[in-house]
Design an enzyme around this catalytic site. Sequence first.
Site, mmCIF file in Angstrom:
data_model
loop_
_atom_site.group_PDB
_atom_site.id
_atom_site.type_symbol
_atom_site.label_atom_id
_atom_site.label_comp_id
_atom_site.label_asym_id
_atom_site.label_seq_id
_atom_site.Cartn_x
_atom_site.Cartn_y
_atom_site.Cartn_z
ATOM 1 N N SER A 138 0.838 -1.195 0.000
ATOM 2 C CA SER A 138 0.000 0.000 0.000
ATOM 3 C C SER A 138 0.869 1.239 0.000
ATOM 4 O O SER A 138 2.009 1.200 0.469
ATOM 5 C CB SER A 138 -0.893 0.004 1.239
ATOM 6 O OG SER A 138 -1.466 1.283 1.409
ATOM 7 N N TYR A 151 -0.980 0.164 10.262
ATOM 8 C CA TYR A 151 -1.081 -0.390 8.911
ATOM 9 C C TYR A 151 0.160 -0.030 8.109
ATOM 10 O O TYR A 151 0.772 -0.872 7.439
ATOM 11 C CB TYR A 151 -2.339 0.188 8.247
ATOM 12 C CG TYR A 151 -2.691 -0.383 6.904
ATOM 13 C CD1 TYR A 151 -3.066 -1.715 6.759
ATOM 14 C CD2 TYR A 151 -2.694 0.424 5.763
ATOM 15 C CE1 TYR A 151 -3.421 -2.230 5.520
ATOM 16 C CE2 TYR A 151 -3.047 -0.083 4.518
ATOM 17 C CZ TYR A 151 -3.413 -1.406 4.402
ATOM 18 O OH TYR A 151 -3.771 -1.904 3.175
#
Lengths: 245, 435
Positions: A138, A151
């Site tokens: 990501s 994250y």
Amino acid sequence: MRKVLIVGATSAIAEATARLFAGNGDALYLVARNQDRLGAIANDLRVRGAPQVETEAMDANDFSRHRAMIETAIVTLGGLDVALIAHGTLPDQKACEQSFDETLKELQTNCLSILSLLTYLADHFERQGSGTIAVLSSVAGDRGRQSNYVYGTAKAAVNVFLQGLRNRLSRANIQVLTIKPGFVDTPMTAGFQKGLLWAKPEKVAGGIYSAIQRKKDVVYLPWFWRFIMAVINSIPERLFKKMKL
Amino acid sequence: MTAYQSWGGYPKLAQQARLLRWRDAELPVPGDGLSVLPFGNGRSYGDSCLNENGVLLVARGLDRLIAFDPATGILRCEAGVLLADILRFIVPQGWFVPVTPGTQYVTVGGAIANDVHGKNHHRAGTFGCHVSRFELLRSDGARLVCSPAENQALFGATIGGLGLTGVIVAAELKLKRIASPFIAAETIRFDTLDQFFELSETSDRAYEYTVAWIDCLSRGRALGRGIYLRGNHAGPFCCAQPKIARRKLSFPLQLPFSLVNGLTLQAFNRLYYHKQRQRSLHANFYYQPFFYPLDSILGWNRMYGSKGFLQYQCAVPTRHARGAMREILERIARSRTGSFLTVLKLFGAATSPGLLSFPLPGATLALDFPNRGAPTFELLNRLDEVVLAAGGRVYPAKDARMSGDSFRRYFPRWSEFRRHIDPRFSSSFWRRVME
């Protein structure tokens, strides 16, 4: 016909990518937690033209099963050319700030389980001397931000691991692809207000498929995230720390 | 949140959305009593796909194929699959959808819930005539297989049922064999409304697909002039595969005003009528430009600007068709708020299993009007008078304004239908016409 393993196959991006493989006549081995949902996807891919689709229900956090799962996939498909790792969750950042157990759980799912899979996959591909390892990371791993740094930490660790792996496997002619999507309109992000920057999973899947074809190392999807992240990375930390991001 | 809109861009309503992705999952019906409504791909024009202050159950994520038998042409798929996806997959195998509306970007669930029709209605009836069964999920968790043999009352209520009877999660369709992806077509220029009816009578016997475009600004002797299009699936080895443009044109932005105004309308309608010099022209069309000319411009609805537009489609029984169509076209021509594309076609006699199915044996006219506020609504009310007097009806899938009284006269079986509505389901359209 390529032989393709997809872990996290019930995620929206993985499913859309699997359809592109199926349309190309590739054989697939799909892994995710829920057998019924794997079955629905496998049916769809068979109807769309995949010559062989096998499924295995496995929780990615069950590290002890990783090696056997990969071996079964290789035996069942009669080889393995592409491995796409696509499972993941979007941590509740606030909950992680309150509880390290929560943080640990998210790091297990979004980082450690991937490193474990990569360890066994690297071994197979290195011996084989060809193939592709692609991992759904990501843009969040490019810089830590207060809104989702757990994250981001997981993804950053995966990114560095992949860099090292790419370096190690380049001599063996193995493609190691780091996929960095921006905002994608999937069930994982259902709670967000969608704006102009949001992409559909099909669009991201098309980018993944073509990055594999073109033997890329790192790909931002859609492409403009490369520039957005370049700007974000260029902000000096002493200013960045005061920003609300 | 205004992320979910109908195709006409009017009305714009605020509602929540929940995404459906797995057909084995229960419906995410909210605990706070808010009503829900399935939403497919947002190609309904008015408010039948909207649920103000309620929740939309967005079904596009249910987009898997389940089984396809290339020998029999029976396709089973989830209800969020687009006709475009089905066509991309079946056309190379020599199959086609039995009925298609003017856009391929509708979901299977939406095609059933609006019991859509196409250029072959006089031969094939509606979409619902080719659905052998579907699986319906109700708010109480019931999962019902509906077909002409099982749960047949709910089968009939759900076909054309505007999404109010539950969520269709999967369906089985009977596809149609084709020898070629091409349509052997002929376009014929006609000068009067009477000529349209004559052409239709002869063409509907020999052609699978027929439709006419009308110059809705013509008046007097030229009233109802237009271009008639008729065609059949071509034979094998008809034509070379066309190059399909990889990138489609797209209308990129919403302007604050409408590009459709008196000037552009007149120019477009005149040009369209006069571009064909010969009386009749033969051509082979690939299926996409033949069935979906507007799909080649993604987002064409944006040209109407931020106020959106109103579609109006009515059907009038055969015995009043000529008079009513003439009266309607005259009222529109007088109003000078004509429509960009005016489409006229004769429906056939096939009956749909749908309780609220729109088509009836007779003529159907579809138009779109830029939303100019009160004058536009006034005109549409004046058209309703003609349709009501002729014993016709107006299509709910394209409506954003008909009165409850009109609706109940157009669809006298509404009270029978109402018994099958899922108690947790509602829509802005339904609340409006039940007032």
